[in-house]
Design a protein around this motif. Structure first.
Motif, PDB file in Angstrom:
ATOM      1  N   ALA A 273     -17.150 -48.742  45.495  1.00  0.00           N
ATOM      2  CA  ALA A 273     -18.233 -49.547  44.921  1.00  0.00           C
ATOM      3  C   ALA A 273     -19.451 -48.692  44.591  1.00  0.00           C
ATOM      4  N   TRP A 274     -19.685 -47.650  45.369  1.00  0.00           N
ATOM      5  CA  TRP A 274     -20.888 -46.845  45.167  1.00  0.00           C
ATOM      6  C   TRP A 274     -20.791 -45.976  43.921  1.00  0.00           C
ATOM      7  N   LYS A 275     -19.595 -45.755  43.410  1.00  0.00           N
ATOM      8  CA  LYS A 275     -19.454 -44.942  42.200  1.00  0.00           C
ATOM      9  C   LYS A 275     -20.051 -45.640  40.980  1.00  0.00           C
ATOM     10  N   ARG A 276     -20.211 -46.953  41.059  1.00  0.00           N
ATOM     11  CA  ARG A 276     -20.754 -47.709  39.938  1.00  0.00           C
ATOM     12  C   ARG A 276     -22.251 -47.974  40.079  1.00  0.00           C
ATOM     13  N   ARG A 277     -22.871 -47.491  41.140  1.00  0.00           N
ATOM     14  CA  ARG A 277     -24.266 -47.839  41.422  1.00  0.00           C
ATOM     15  C   ARG A 277     -25.228 -46.717  41.053  1.00  0.00           C
ATOM     16  N   ASP A 278     -26.464 -47.120  40.832  1.00  0.00           N
ATOM     17  CA  ASP A 278     -27.525 -46.194  40.444  1.00  0.00           C
ATOM     18  C   ASP A 278     -28.453 -46.022  41.643  1.00  0.00           C
ATOM     19  N   PRO A 279     -28.572 -44.791  42.176  1.00  0.00           N
ATOM     20  CA  PRO A 279     -29.411 -44.585  43.367  1.00  0.00           C
ATOM     21  C   PRO A 279     -30.904 -44.624  43.089  1.00  0.00           C
ATOM     22  N   GLY A 280     -31.285 -44.704  41.803  1.00  0.00           N
ATOM     23  CA  GLY A 280     -32.703 -44.583  41.482  1.00  0.00           C
ATOM     24  C   GLY A 280     -33.127 -43.125  41.532  1.00  0.00           C
ATOM     25  N   PRO A 281     -34.383 -42.841  41.252  1.00  0.00           N
ATOM     26  CA  PRO A 281     -34.833 -41.452  41.198  1.00  0.00           C
ATOM     27  C   PRO A 281     -35.024 -40.846  42.573  1.00  0.00           C
ATOM     28  N   GLY A 282     -35.000 -39.532  42.601  1.00  0.00           N
ATOM     29  CA  GLY A 282     -35.479 -38.798  43.756  1.00  0.00           C
ATOM     30  C   GLY A 282     -36.954 -38.477  43.529  1.00  0.00           C
ATOM     31  N   ALA A 283     -37.463 -37.545  44.300  1.00  0.00           N
ATOM     32  CA  ALA A 283     -38.866 -37.161  44.121  1.00  0.00           C
ATOM     33  C   ALA A 283     -39.126 -35.833  44.804  1.00  0.00           C
ATOM     34  N   VAL A 284     -40.063 -35.105  44.249  1.00  0.00           N
ATOM     35  CA  VAL A 284     -40.685 -33.979  44.946  1.00  0.00           C
ATOM     36  C   VAL A 284     -42.107 -34.410  45.272  1.00  0.00           C
ATOM     37  N   LEU A 285     -42.463 -34.313  46.543  1.00  0.00           N
ATOM     38  CA  LEU A 285     -43.781 -34.703  47.019  1.00  0.00           C
ATOM     39  C   LEU A 285     -44.551 -33.465  47.455  1.00  0.00           C
ATOM     40  N   ALA A 286     -45.855 -33.517  47.307  1.00  0.00           N
ATOM     41  CA  ALA A 286     -46.711 -32.437  47.804  1.00  0.00           C
ATOM     42  C   ALA A 286     -47.961 -33.041  48.438  1.00  0.00           C
ATOM     43  N   CYS A 287     -48.198 -32.682  49.689  1.00  0.00           N
ATOM     44  CA  CYS A 287     -49.428 -33.051  50.386  1.00  0.00           C
ATOM     45  C   CYS A 287     -50.357 -31.851  50.316  1.00  0.00           C
ATOM     46  N   LEU A 288     -51.517 -32.034  49.705  1.00  0.00           N
ATOM     47  CA  LEU A 288     -52.423 -30.917  49.447  1.00  0.00           C
ATOM     48  C   LEU A 288     -53.799 -31.203  50.036  1.00  0.00           C
ATOM     49  N   GLY A 289     -54.246 -30.355  50.936  1.00  0.00           N
ATOM     50  CA  GLY A 289     -55.614 -30.397  51.407  1.00  0.00           C
ATOM     51  C   GLY A 289     -56.438 -29.440  50.564  1.00  0.00           C
ATOM     52  N   VAL A 290     -57.480 -29.951  49.903  1.00  0.00           N
ATOM     53  CA  VAL A 290     -58.220 -29.174  48.911  1.00  0.00           C
ATOM     54  C   VAL A 290     -59.674 -29.025  49.347  1.00  0.00           C
ATOM     55  N   ARG A 291     -60.179 -27.814  49.282  1.00  0.00           N
ATOM     56  CA  ARG A 291     -61.572 -27.522  49.626  1.00  0.00           C
ATOM     57  C   ARG A 291     -62.471 -27.918  48.462  1.00  0.00           C
TER      58      ARG A 291
END
Length: 565
Positions: free
Chosen positions: A330-348
């Motif tokens: 059943a999972w071969k017919r399904r769409d997992p949706g997007p992945g993502a690259v996340l970045a947590c940035l502390g900025v001065r």
């Protein structure tokens, strides 16, 4: 750094009133939003509930990270559908106003468009949005007013007839409120969201403002049914809120209420098997087997097990093949949706160029979304979301600094690897994060952005697979395409095992914090034997009502309240 504390309130009553019921032993697998919400409601309903979470912290995808005085939400960051969130708190004997300090954002968000020099601020509220569209394209404000009317109507029907319905009975679909809208609903289901928008709004900037919410649904405006124009009612008419302390504060409040209701919470507890036994004509749940952080194995009996973790993992990893409702095929017919690259940035230093929420849209959207569906890396310039929570909440960064959360939608590609601290993640992940920083710097006019970053941590698609057992590293859950929406979406109960129920973003009603809270109510209704659509107990309190959003220090002390079903 101290987190905001809830306002003083009296302890809620232990149980929801209603007809007598026999307490049952319940185990909830997963301590994310849906797991906490389900465990809390069932405990309030008088059941003995144990929640097992494999990680050391609760919240699931609604995670957090702290370093050197910077705090970051590492998951959801848009507080939408406030009436749904408030409704869960009310069922728990409190309210969102009592538990959270909510601020309405104005502007709701800022949009940077490729090829246009100045960004556009999207104001809070319907009238401001209409005026904005008129400024972008003369006469389009009237078109937006009609579009938002349709969006509000679709949202009203969805909330009353579809979202709070597990479709175990189809009676809700023949309700007069639905039947008289059949022609309109059929048209919306037969057309893409982008197609519907493009017919009404020729300006690409307007198309992108109205189409981007499809990403919140784990899909694209080219694949989402036009019915999801209802999302524009949420962000343009209702407006966007922010809970002080971030979404970590929401998780903390939910944990606090769940524990008060009697939920026994164990972290570092990885469920390895759902135990079943024979019943008349099939199988029934008998409990779970789990291992603790020291590797010791435990068995816990239960007559109800709620899988509030990734559905693919639950079905294909901890259930035997013969008991799976959703086998590998059943999972071969399904769409997992997007992945993502996340970045947590502390900025001065300050970053006034960015709003609390900022969106960066490329001109060539088909290429952006096509790369996601084809499994390709993003282009050098792609569509990006940036959350600058320090614009509203100074407590998330040291004085004079900013806390940024960057999300780049990508393919669901765990083979790209995991992120890391200070550039130590997989090369593919760090390259995408580096490109995003360069793009933000160029488009927003912050040439020294990279040099001012003092804290950095990235997350890649493999982090979602490893930390949350997310199928194929999906960042959100199954995409809301037509074939994965409403009654086409995986259901909330196993068809093979009595007493095995499912909650969360993989199942009905779908992706996002409000949807996960609704899935918890669907479980409560099923355990109680309620099959009618609609929320449990009282009507939802619409945004703008007296206690939906209050001034930061003006919330009244409330009695704990309970609601009959």
């Amino acid at each position: 750094m101290n987190r905001p504390q809830p306002r003083a309130r009296k302890a809620p009553l232990r149980t929801l009133p209603g007809r007598p019921r026999q307490p049952r032993a319940v185990t909830v697998i997963g301590g994310g939003i849906s797991g906490l919400a389900t465990a809390g409601l069932l405990a309030r309903d008088g059941h003995a509930v144990q929640l097992l979470e494999q990680n050391d912290a609760l919240g699931g995808r609604a995670g957090r990270w702290e370093a050197e005085g910077f705090r970051f939400d590492t998951g959801p960051s848009w507080y939408l559908m406030p009436e749904v969130i408030d409704h869960w708190f009310r069922l728990m004997g409190s309210s969102a106003a009592d538990e959270l300090r909510l601020t309405r954002l104005d502007p709701g968000y800022r949009v940077f468009f490729e090829g246009h020099g100045q960004p556009v601020d999207v104001p809070a509220g319907r009238e401001g949005a209409i005026a904005l569209f008129d400024s972008l394209s003369q006469g389009s404000g009237e078109a937006l007013a009609r579009y938002l009317d349709d969006a509000e109507d679709a949202y009203s029907v969805a909330l009353g007839r579809f979202l709070y319905d597990d479709f175990s009975s189809l009676r809700g679909l023949v309700h007069p409120e639905v039947l008289r809208r059949v022609p309109r609903l059929a048209a919306m289901l037969g057309q893409s969201l982008h197609g519907r928008i493009a017919q009404r709004f020729p300006d690409q900037r307007e198309q992108q403002i109205l189409g981007y919410p499809a990403v919140f649904l784990g899909t694209t405006p080219y694949q989402a049914p036009a019915l999801y124009q209802l999302m524009s009612h949420l962000d343009l008419a209702q407006g966007v809120l922010y809970p002080e302390g971030g979404f970590a504060a929401l998780v903390d409040a939910m944990e606090r209420l769940a524990r008060e209701a009697g939920v026994q919470i164990r972290t570092g507890a990885r469920v390895t098997r759902i135990v079943t036994g024979p019943s008349r004509g099939g199988h029934r749940v008998e409990g779970v087997v789990w291992t603790d952080s020291g590797g010791r194995e435990h068995r816990h009996g239960a007559s109800i097990v709620v899988g509030a973790a990734d559905l693919n993992h639950l079905e294909t990893q901890i259930l035997p093949e013969e008991l799976r409702t959703h086998p590998e095929q059943a999972w071969k017919r399904r769409d997992p949706g997007p992945g993502a690259v996340l970045a947590c940035l502390g900025v001065r230093g300050p970053l006034p160029q960015l709003a609390h929420h900022s969106l960066f849209f490329t001109r060539d959207w088909p290429d952006t979304f096509g790369r996601i569906s084809r499994g390709e890396a993003p282009a050098e310039s792609t569509s990006i979301y940036v959350s600058r929570t320090s614009a509203t909440d100074p407590g998330v960064a040291p004085e004079g600094s900013e806390s940024l959360f960057v999300l780049v939608p990508t393919a669901a590609a765990p083979e790209w690897g995991r992120g890391g601290i200070d550039g130590a993640g997989a090369p593919a992940v760090e390259a995408i994060a580096d490109a995003a920083v360069r793009q933000i710097a160029a488009w927003a006019g912050i040439p020294d952005l990279a040099d001012r970053i003092v804290v950095r941590r990235t997350f890649g698609p493999a982090d979602f697979a490893h930390e949350f057992n997310a199928w194929r590293g999906g960042a959100l859950g199954l995409a809301h395409t037509l074939s994965q929406s409403a009654f086409f979406r995986p259901g909330n109960a196993s068809r093979r095992v009595d007493g095995l129920l499912y909650a969360g973003a993989s199942v009905r009603p779908g992706i996002g914090i409000p949807m996960c809270l609704i899935s918890a109510e669907l479980i409560l209704k099923r355990v109680r034997g309620v099959r009618s659509p609609g929320p449990v107990g009282p009507a939802l309190v619409p945004p703008g009502a007296e206690d939906a959003v209050v001034a930061r220090d003006a919330a009244p002390e409330r009695e704990g309240v309970t609601w009959p079903i």
